[in-house]
Design a protein around this motif. Structure first.
Motif, PDB file in Angstrom:
ATOM      1  N   ASN A  34       8.690  63.396   9.036  1.00  0.00           N
ATOM      2  CA  ASN A  34       8.701  64.032   7.722  1.00  0.00           C
ATOM      3  C   ASN A  34       7.664  63.365   6.815  1.00  0.00           C
ATOM      4  OD1 ASN A  34       9.250  65.194   5.249  1.00  0.00           O
ATOM      5  ND2 ASN A  34      11.468  65.157   5.555  1.00  0.00           N
TER       6      ASN A  34
ATOM      7  N   THR B 112      10.805  70.033   1.074  1.00  0.00           N
ATOM      8  CA  THR B 112      10.962  70.152  -0.375  1.00  0.00           C
ATOM      9  C   THR B 112      12.406  70.218  -0.861  1.00  0.00           C
ATOM     10  OG1 THR B 112      10.721  72.566  -0.269  1.00  0.00           O
ATOM     11  CG2 THR B 112       8.710  71.273  -0.644  1.00  0.00           C
ATOM     12  N   ARG B 113      13.250  70.963  -0.178  1.00  0.00           N
ATOM     13  CA  ARG B 113      14.622  71.137  -0.668  1.00  0.00           C
ATOM     14  C   ARG B 113      15.523  69.963  -0.334  1.00  0.00           C
ATOM     15  NH1 ARG B 113      17.021  76.780   0.499  1.00  0.00           N
ATOM     16  NH2 ARG B 113      18.702  75.726  -0.554  1.00  0.00           N
ATOM     17  N   ASP B 114      15.426  69.425   0.876  1.00  0.00           N
ATOM     18  CA  ASP B 114      16.294  68.316   1.294  1.00  0.00           C
ATOM     19  C   ASP B 114      15.537  67.363   2.215  1.00  0.00           C
ATOM     20  OD1 ASP B 114      18.470  66.681   1.661  1.00  0.00           O
ATOM     21  OD2 ASP B 114      19.644  68.138   2.816  1.00  0.00           O
TER      22      ASP B 114
ATOM     23  N   ALA C 108      10.244  78.410   6.904  1.00  0.00           N
ATOM     24  CA  ALA C 108      11.539  78.194   6.250  1.00  0.00           C
ATOM     25  C   ALA C 108      12.089  76.806   6.567  1.00  0.00           C
ATOM     26  CB  ALA C 108      12.537  79.275   6.670  1.00  0.00           C
TER      27      ALA C 108
ATOM     28  N   ARG D 155       4.458  74.341   9.128  1.00  0.00           N
ATOM     29  CA  ARG D 155       4.690  75.400   8.128  1.00  0.00           C
ATOM     30  C   ARG D 155       4.297  76.778   8.636  1.00  0.00           C
ATOM     31  NH1 ARG D 155       3.678  71.985   2.950  1.00  0.00           N
ATOM     32  NH2 ARG D 155       5.748  72.138   2.026  1.00  0.00           N
TER      33      ARG D 155
ATOM     34  N   ASP E 248       9.722  74.006   5.029  1.00  0.00           N
ATOM     35  CA  ASP E 248       9.872  73.907   3.575  1.00  0.00           C
ATOM     36  C   ASP E 248      11.220  73.326   3.175  1.00  0.00           C
ATOM     37  OD1 ASP E 248       7.337  74.746   2.902  1.00  0.00           O
ATOM     38  OD2 ASP E 248       7.897  76.863   2.770  1.00  0.00           O
ATOM     39  N   TYR E 249      12.261  73.667   3.927  1.00  0.00           N
ATOM     40  CA  TYR E 249      13.579  73.121   3.617  1.00  0.00           C
ATOM     41  C   TYR E 249      13.549  71.593   3.701  1.00  0.00           C
ATOM     42  CZ  TYR E 249      18.484  71.973   3.685  1.00  0.00           C
ATOM     43  OH  TYR E 249      19.693  71.402   3.384  1.00  0.00           O
TER      44      TYR E 249
END
Length: 186
Positions: free
Chosen positions: A85, A63-65, A56, A51, A59-60
């Motif tokens: 991951n 959290t996002r995918d 970016a 991180r 975090d992607y």
């Protein structure tokens, strides 16, 4: 001409079981992926540790995918480091790490992550071998057949070995463990 698929699976399975034995594990013992990584001198890093370096991207994938990235082996000279991951469940992380360790145990050569046009490089044979290795490292067939003979459900087997029920079901299906545990039901 490549060896028949059964030969490759037998070779990979034998190597996985020899590795388990070197760690002092019986067919009924849980393998701890980080202990195996330490034994093999392959460092393992969590994606969340990146991180600060690349917030970016981390975090992607965290959290996002999170389904878009499981793990990768990064080579530096003759050394390798596994990045995985840590947003995945502990059972999935065990599979991801053992998959990457499988590449190491099988001495797979490094390949570029993407080709010249930016598309992902993929060697299906190496990926299949690493996946088979992960399954054999995590769930020994003798332990699986014995658990099924005793009437254990996939959820119980998953808890015992620290894997997902999907991994247990895959191992049952791919090894024919249920038929071997219950020969009268053929």
């Amino acid at each position: 001409m490549p060896p028949p698929a059964g030969f490759v699976k037998k070779h990979v399975t034998d190597l996985a079981y020899e590795t388990r034995e070197e760690l002092g594990l019986s067919p009924f013992d849980r393998l701890e992926p980080l202990a195996l990584a330490e034994y093999l001198a392959i460092p393992v890093r969590k994606l969340s540790e990146l991180r600060e370096e690349n917030p970016a991207a981390a975090d992607y994938f965290l959290t996002r995918d999170p389904a878009a990235f499981s793990g990768v082996t990064v080579f530096h000279g003759s050394g390798r480091v596994i990045l995985h991951n840590d947003a995945h469940s502990p059972a999935r992380q065990a599979s991801n790490i053992c998959h990457e360790l499988g590449h190491g145990l099988l001495l797979h050569d490094p390949t570029p992550a993407v080709d010249g046009s930016g598309c992902r490089e993929w060697d299906q044979v190496m990926e299949d071998q690493a996946q088979w290795m992960a399954g054999a490292l995590l769930i020994h067939e003798l332990g699986l057949v014995t658990a099924l003979r005793r009437g254990s459900e996939p959820s119980e087997i998953a808890r015992r070995y620290g894997v997902s029920e999907d991994m247990v079901t895959w191992r049952i299906n791919m090894t024919g463990a249920y038929r071997r545990a219950h020969p009268a039901h053929r």
